[in-house]
Design a protein around this motif. Structure first.
Motif, mmCIF file in Angstrom:
data_model
loop_
_atom_site.group_PDB
_atom_site.id
_atom_site.type_symbol
_atom_site.label_atom_id
_atom_site.label_comp_id
_atom_site.label_asym_id
_atom_site.label_seq_id
_atom_site.Cartn_x
_atom_site.Cartn_y
_atom_site.Cartn_z
ATOM 1 N N VAL A 93 0.857 -1.175 0.000
ATOM 2 C CA VAL A 93 0.000 0.000 0.000
ATOM 3 C C VAL A 93 0.899 1.232 0.000
ATOM 4 C CG1 VAL A 93 -2.004 1.060 1.095
ATOM 5 C CG2 VAL A 93 -1.465 -1.306 1.593
ATOM 6 N N GLN A 94 0.389 2.292 -0.584
ATOM 7 C CA GLN A 94 1.076 3.578 -0.494
ATOM 8 C C GLN A 94 0.350 4.433 0.526
ATOM 9 O OE1 GLN A 94 3.863 4.791 -1.892
ATOM 10 N NE2 GLN A 94 3.501 6.692 -0.766
ATOM 11 N N ASP A 95 1.067 4.848 1.548
ATOM 12 C CA ASP A 95 0.476 5.715 2.558
ATOM 13 C C ASP A 95 0.217 7.085 1.941
ATOM 14 O OD1 ASP A 95 -0.183 7.180 4.796
ATOM 15 O OD2 ASP A 95 1.197 6.081 6.081
ATOM 16 N N PRO A 96 -1.013 7.577 2.008
ATOM 17 C CA PRO A 96 -1.289 8.881 1.394
ATOM 18 C C PRO A 96 -0.682 10.057 2.151
ATOM 19 C CG PRO A 96 -3.241 8.040 2.488
ATOM 20 C CD PRO A 96 -2.210 6.957 2.562
ATOM 21 N N ASP A 97 -0.299 9.839 3.378
ATOM 22 C CA ASP A 97 0.269 10.901 4.186
ATOM 23 C C ASP A 97 1.619 11.324 3.592
ATOM 24 O OD1 ASP A 97 1.202 12.579 6.075
ATOM 25 O OD2 ASP A 97 0.874 11.251 7.781
ATOM 26 N N PRO A 98 1.783 12.577 3.216
ATOM 27 C CA PRO A 98 3.068 12.976 2.624
ATOM 28 C C PRO A 98 4.219 12.891 3.612
ATOM 29 C CG PRO A 98 1.632 14.873 2.945
ATOM 30 C CD PRO A 98 0.811 13.666 3.215
ATOM 31 N N VAL A 106 4.000 0.759 2.698
ATOM 32 C CA VAL A 106 3.290 0.045 3.757
ATOM 33 C C VAL A 106 3.073 -1.384 3.301
ATOM 34 C CG1 VAL A 106 1.119 -0.113 5.029
ATOM 35 C CG2 VAL A 106 2.146 2.107 4.645
ATOM 36 N N TRP B 353 -7.690 5.027 5.686
ATOM 37 C CA TRP B 353 -7.483 3.598 5.948
ATOM 38 C C TRP B 353 -8.792 2.879 6.234
ATOM 39 C CZ3 TRP B 353 -2.700 2.172 4.870
ATOM 40 C CH2 TRP B 353 -1.699 3.140 4.936
ATOM 41 N N TYR B 356 -10.333 -0.280 4.667
ATOM 42 C CA TYR B 356 -10.032 -1.647 5.070
ATOM 43 C C TYR B 356 -10.962 -2.124 6.180
ATOM 44 C CZ TYR B 356 -5.823 -1.172 2.386
ATOM 45 O OH TYR B 356 -4.952 -0.991 1.360
ATOM 46 N N ARG B 432 -8.140 10.529 0.744
ATOM 47 C CA ARG B 432 -7.582 10.795 2.061
ATOM 48 C C ARG B 432 -8.546 10.454 3.182
ATOM 49 N NH1 ARG B 432 -2.948 13.692 2.318
ATOM 50 N NH2 ARG B 432 -2.803 12.626 4.303
ATOM 51 N N SER B 467 5.688 19.434 4.510
ATOM 52 C CA SER B 467 4.429 20.047 4.109
ATOM 53 C C SER B 467 3.618 20.486 5.311
ATOM 54 C CB SER B 467 3.619 19.081 3.277
ATOM 55 O OG SER B 467 3.278 17.987 4.072
ATOM 56 N N GLU B 543 -3.441 16.769 -1.263
ATOM 57 C CA GLU B 543 -2.323 15.845 -1.431
ATOM 58 C C GLU B 543 -1.188 16.138 -0.475
ATOM 59 O OE1 GLU B 543 -1.621 14.783 -5.837
ATOM 60 O OE2 GLU B 543 -3.087 16.389 -5.751
ATOM 61 N N LYS B 544 -1.052 17.426 -0.125
ATOM 62 C CA LYS B 544 0.058 17.790 0.756
ATOM 63 C C LYS B 544 -0.363 17.805 2.217
ATOM 64 C CE LYS B 544 2.845 20.460 -2.408
ATOM 65 N NZ LYS B 544 3.226 21.819 -2.778
ATOM 66 N N MET B 545 -1.628 17.618 2.447
ATOM 67 C CA MET B 545 -2.142 17.683 3.808
ATOM 68 C C MET B 545 -1.560 16.555 4.659
ATOM 69 S SD MET B 545 -6.109 17.463 4.851
ATOM 70 C CE MET B 545 -6.280 15.868 4.109
ATOM 71 N N PRO B 546 -1.057 16.877 5.824
ATOM 72 C CA PRO B 546 -0.516 15.801 6.659
ATOM 73 C C PRO B 546 -1.609 14.852 7.134
ATOM 74 C CG PRO B 546 -0.543 17.865 7.852
ATOM 75 C CD PRO B 546 -0.909 18.189 6.445
ATOM 76 N N GLY B 547 -1.191 13.655 7.480
ATOM 77 C CA GLY B 547 -2.147 12.615 7.797
ATOM 78 C C GLY B 547 -3.002 12.898 9.004
ATOM 79 N N GLU B 552 -7.137 10.323 10.963
ATOM 80 C CA GLU B 552 -6.874 8.891 10.932
ATOM 81 C C GLU B 552 -6.164 8.409 12.175
ATOM 82 O OE1 GLU B 552 -4.685 8.965 7.238
ATOM 83 O OE2 GLU B 552 -2.864 8.499 8.309
#
Lengths: 321, 573
Positions: A93-98, A106, B353, B356, B432, B467, B543-547, B552
């Motif tokens: 998986v690719q974590d979307p979190d930059p 992952v 996530w 899943y 996201r 970011s 896209e640049k937003m931190p997780g 999450e």
């Protein structure tokens, strides 16, 4: 929609819509069946050259897309086969979190559980490699992420050694399975000090043990369901029928049993469904008076049974006899 | 005079009556709506509750002729007592169908049918009814029950080192209400009296324990400072009701089949109680009594519970402790989702996530049940279904403006680009957030506190890869546009001055060492839905937003370093 009685037109639209859904799903099933059949595969791989045998309307672009789908289907079939038979499969998986560690790589662990005659929704454990920090920085291929990974002091001393060590990142394991305990046992973090000797990680053991716990849990649940079914099927004439059985704890290891006359009991199941202990208490409705253990009821329920399944069998045979 | 009262360690009995003239009673009842009050009164008259909530009935007359006399006795009574339960039930049922004021019902309860006092049990029921009516009235904090390492039998050693959390334990804590209550009672200091009431939540898989705490050593009516006796209506002169005023209510929720518990913030029954300085509350003495009114002491009451609850959950050779999980919200639904029981899988797979974890994901699309079974040979995205998916995606997103746009037949080039951009943003948001953070899902947190401890970007010319900094500035700009987005989230950036003032000179030399403390507070009815809307509106770069901005991690308090929440890491371990 707003009117209480839908007009015939609405009903017709509704039924047509449901028909469309059915037809679409049928189409999908047919497509995948045709695509995965061996004859289709051979046709697609070397299409017949003679003009009579050539199917009409097949242009090179269509053929290309068909091949594409066929290969996808093949991969999917193989994956399904592995998932069915091996029950533990991995994926990436690719974590979307930059800001994710390790460039967002992952490793996913997919655990299938087959219980009550069907596959439950698989459980996932997603793991990353946060301990790869030092080595990545040295390699200098910090494409957006490498530069910031110096926060991990832990593995600085021993660069690279723990590069492939995993840590559970996300998971969908229910809280009744002791994932944290298992992870601490089989996927320990690298030792805090470099000179310390830590234990090695063992992903295979971790996955097997975790799957074992999950399957046990589902089987315990299934046993309780069986027990409930057996009770429902019990003859009405039976005196002092069991009214209800419910799992009493998170792990479904303890079962509360309620009798018709208000007595309650507890059945404690072991990890694998063996009976550890059964207690029935004289409730307010019991003739015994006061509260105490009612061994007779327990004997009647359990008898010689060693496992909960035996109890289910006893109850079932009781209905027949 | 009251009979001799001996201080005991027993709990307050549920049957203990509180004088109806006590302002606290009125306060508790007055919080409820009229409809709730009537339901509550009927609940009290229910057979199961009657033993603990007996109403005041007219004493049965010996003969029919006594009627006249009785009438005289209650002649000037505005709410004359009725003769039988059935009549009373009828009365409240008829009140239900009739319109009227809430005050009328309260008067009827206080001065009429329960003039001899409401039991603590009734008050507990009223409080819990309030909780149902206002599900967000309590702020809950989730705690995880963690097993402790078995301590050695050597007592001295045990005292010296606090027990450690057993990381490798495979024990899942188990909870049995009555045993727990008995053990908890033993943990409460003797100069505090508490009344416990267990209730099953009507809709959610929860058991709620209401603890009502008084700082009185007596478990008789003396503790409540009301001298009402059971003989009809005679009341001794009341003393001041200060004891009752300082009482507190704490709720503890036990989700089914879960190693978590939720504790609500202690609430003072009366808001009028005097507040003293917080400085004194930190002393050890306050910790033990913990019943006064300051915020610090409210905390110490919580501390008392945090000490007492794990002890009550523990059994010989199996000890537990409570560990805060950095999640506090008013929304029980969200808590159950994040820190819930057996059937919730989202606990450690939030935000994107959650694909899943989401059991219902495919069901909503009209496909049959579980698409994840390996026996299904249909491709996840089968051919001939593209156009359908596209239509679905377009119809699904945010709403009304979209529909208008699509109705207009000719689209200019810029509009088309706009449209494409919007679609893209929606897809990014979907990637996201997946199916979390939707406005209507009822699973919102109302406050998220984040402290960012990242390095300051060294110089403006240097393209910094992190970011976090850009995104935090984006989020601050979003507050200006939040009104446009019907988004109630407001964000405040409070640059902490602790670090900056002291190290502003040293910062010149050692730029990489300077980590300003940036505190972000997200506030709103559903914080992460708000962020999602901002992403969809193009204000936050998805896209640049931190997780951690997707929610999450499942925390409402966190420290961000290297763009990630520290400590928790979202793994749920």
């Amino acid at each position: 929609m707003s009117s209480p009685t839908p007009s015939p037109l609405d009903i017709e639209i509704e039924s047509l819509k449901s028909k469309i859904t059915t037809l679409k799903s049928n189409l999908r099933i047919q497509t995948s069946t045709i695509l995965s059949s061996p004859s289709t595969t051979s046709l697609l791989s070397n299409p017949p050259s003679s003009s009579q045998l050539k199917p009409k309307g097949i242009t090179p672009t269509i053929l290309k897309s068909l091949r594409h789908y066929a290969s996808l289907q093949k991969a999917h079939n193989q994956q399904s086969l592995y998932r069915t038979c091996a029950t533990i499969t991995t994926f990436r998986v690719q974590d979307p979190d930059p800001n994710a560690v390790d460039g967002g790589a992952v490793l996913g662990l997919r655990i299938e559980v087959f219980a009550r005659g069907r596959f439950a929704r698989p459980y996932y454990v997603l793991m990353n490699r946060p301990f790869a920090a030092g080595s990545r920085k040295e390699n200098g291929k910090g494409t957006g992420n490498g530069g910031k990974e110096n926060g991990k002091e832990k593995s600085r001393g021993k660069k690279g050694k723990y590069a492939n060590w995993l840590r559970v990142h996300r998971h969908t394991i229910p809280p009744c399975v002791p994932l944290s305990g298992l992870a601490a046992r089989y996927l320990p973090a690298p030792p805090a000090r470099p000179d310390e000797q830590g234990r090695e990680q063992d992903l295979v053991k971790f996955a097997r043990r975790l799957r074992r716990e999950l399957v046990r849990y589902h089987h315990r649940l299934a046993t309780i369901t069986d027990l409930r079914k057996a009770i429902l099927a019990e003859a009405e004439s039976e005196t002092n029928k069991i009214q209800n059985v419910t799992p009493a704890d998170a792990e479904a290891k303890q079962i509360t049993i309620e009798w018709e006359d208000g007595q309650t009991g507890r059945l404690v199941m072991g990890d694998d469904g063996e009976i550890v202990q059964v207690v029935a208490l004289n409730g307010s409705g019991g003739q015994g008076g006061g509260s105490g253990r009612d061994r007779e009821v327990v004997r009647e329920l359990v008898g010689q049974a060693k496992r909960v399944e035996d109890v289910v069998r006893r109850l079932r045979s009781g209905t027949k006899g | 005079m009251a009979p001799i009262s001996i201080p005991t360690t027993a709990r307050l009995p549920s049957s203990l009556r509180v004088d109806p003239s006590n302002p606290a009673v009125f306060k508790i009842l007055n919080r409820l709506s009229r409809a709730s009050l009537l339901t509550l009164a009927l609940d009290w008259l229910d057979e199961r509750n009657l033993a603990l909530a007996a109403p005041y009935l007219r004493p049965p007359s010996s003969s029919e002729y006594d009627d006249e006399e009785d009438e005289d006795e209650y002649a000037d009574d505005f709410n004359p007592p009725l003769r039988s339960l059935d009549a009373l039930q009828e009365l409240y049922t008829s009140l239900q169908s009739r319109k009227g004021s809430k005050r009328e019902v309260i008067d009827r309860i206080i001065e009429g049918d329960w003039r001899h006092g409401l039991t603590l049990y009734q008050l507990a029921m009223a409080d819990i009814q309030y909780l149902y009516d206002h599900p967000t009235s309590q702020k809950w904090a989730a705690y995880r029950i963690m097993p402790l390492k078995p301590v050695s039998t050597n007592d001295e050693e045990e005292e010296q080192q606090p027990p450690e959390i057993d990381q490798e334990s495979l024990v899942i804590p188990r909870f049995h209400p009555s045993t727990f209550l008995k053990n908890l009672q033993a943990q409460v200091p003797p100069d505090v009296k508490a009344h416990y009431n267990f209730d099953r939540h009507r809709t959610l898989p929860l058991s709620i324990l209401r603890i009502f705490i008084l700082d009185s050593p007596y478990n008789t009516s003396l503790g409540l400072q009301s001298g009402s006796s059971s003989s009809k209506g005679t009341r001794t002169a009341r003393k001041s009701t200060t004891t009752f005023d300082t009482s507190r209510t704490v709720y503890i929720a036990f989700p089914d089949a879960s190693p978590y518990i939720y504790i609500s913030k202690p609430q003072l029954l009366s808001g009028s109680a005097p507040t003293t300085g917080t400085g004194s509350s930190t002393t050890a003495a306050a910790k033990v009594t913990g019943i006064n009114t300051t915020a610090g002491e409210a905390k110490s009451l919580q501390h008392l519970l945090l000490v007492g609850i794990p002890a009550a959950l523990s059994r010989p050779r199996q000890r537990f402790c409570l560990k805060p999980t950095n999640l506090a919200t008013r929304n029980l639904n969200e808590l159950l989702d994040r820190r819930g029981g057996a059937n919730t899988r989202q606990g450690a797979a939030g935000g994107g996530w959650s694909i899943y974890a989401d059991e219902m994901r495919e069901k909503g699309k009209g496909k049959k049940g579980n698409r994840e079974t390996p026996l299904d040979t249909v491709l996840p995205s089968p051919p001939l279904s593209e156009e359908e998916n596209e239509a679905e995606g377009a119809g699904k997103g945010n709403g009304k403006g979209e529909g208008n746009k699509r109705a207009e037949p000719p689209l200019s080039l810029s509009a088309k680009r706009e449209e494409r951009e919007r679609k893209r943003r929606r897809l990014v948001a979907k990637a996201r957030f997946a199916d979390t953070g939707l406005v209507g899902d009822g699973k919102g947190v109302e406050r998220v506190d984040i402290i960012i401890e990242d390095e300051f970007p060294s110089s403006p010319s240097n393209q910094h890869s992190s970011s976090t900094q850009p995104s935090s500035s984006t989020s601050s700009s979003s507050s200006s546009s939040s009104s446009r987005d019907r988004d109630r989230d407001t964000e405040r950036d409070t640059p902490g001055d602790r670090g900056s003032s002291s190290s502003s000179t040293a910062e010149k030399q050692k730029q990489e060492e300077w980590r300003p403390t940036v505190k972000l507070t997200f506030h709103g009815s559903h914080v992460f839905a708000g962020i999602r809307q901002l992403v969809e509106a193009g204000i936050i770069d998805g896209e640049k937003m931190p997780g951690w901005m997707t929610g999450e991690e499942g925390v409402t308090v966190g420290k961000v370093r290297e763009g990630r929440i520290r400590g928790n890491k979202g793994s749920g371990l």
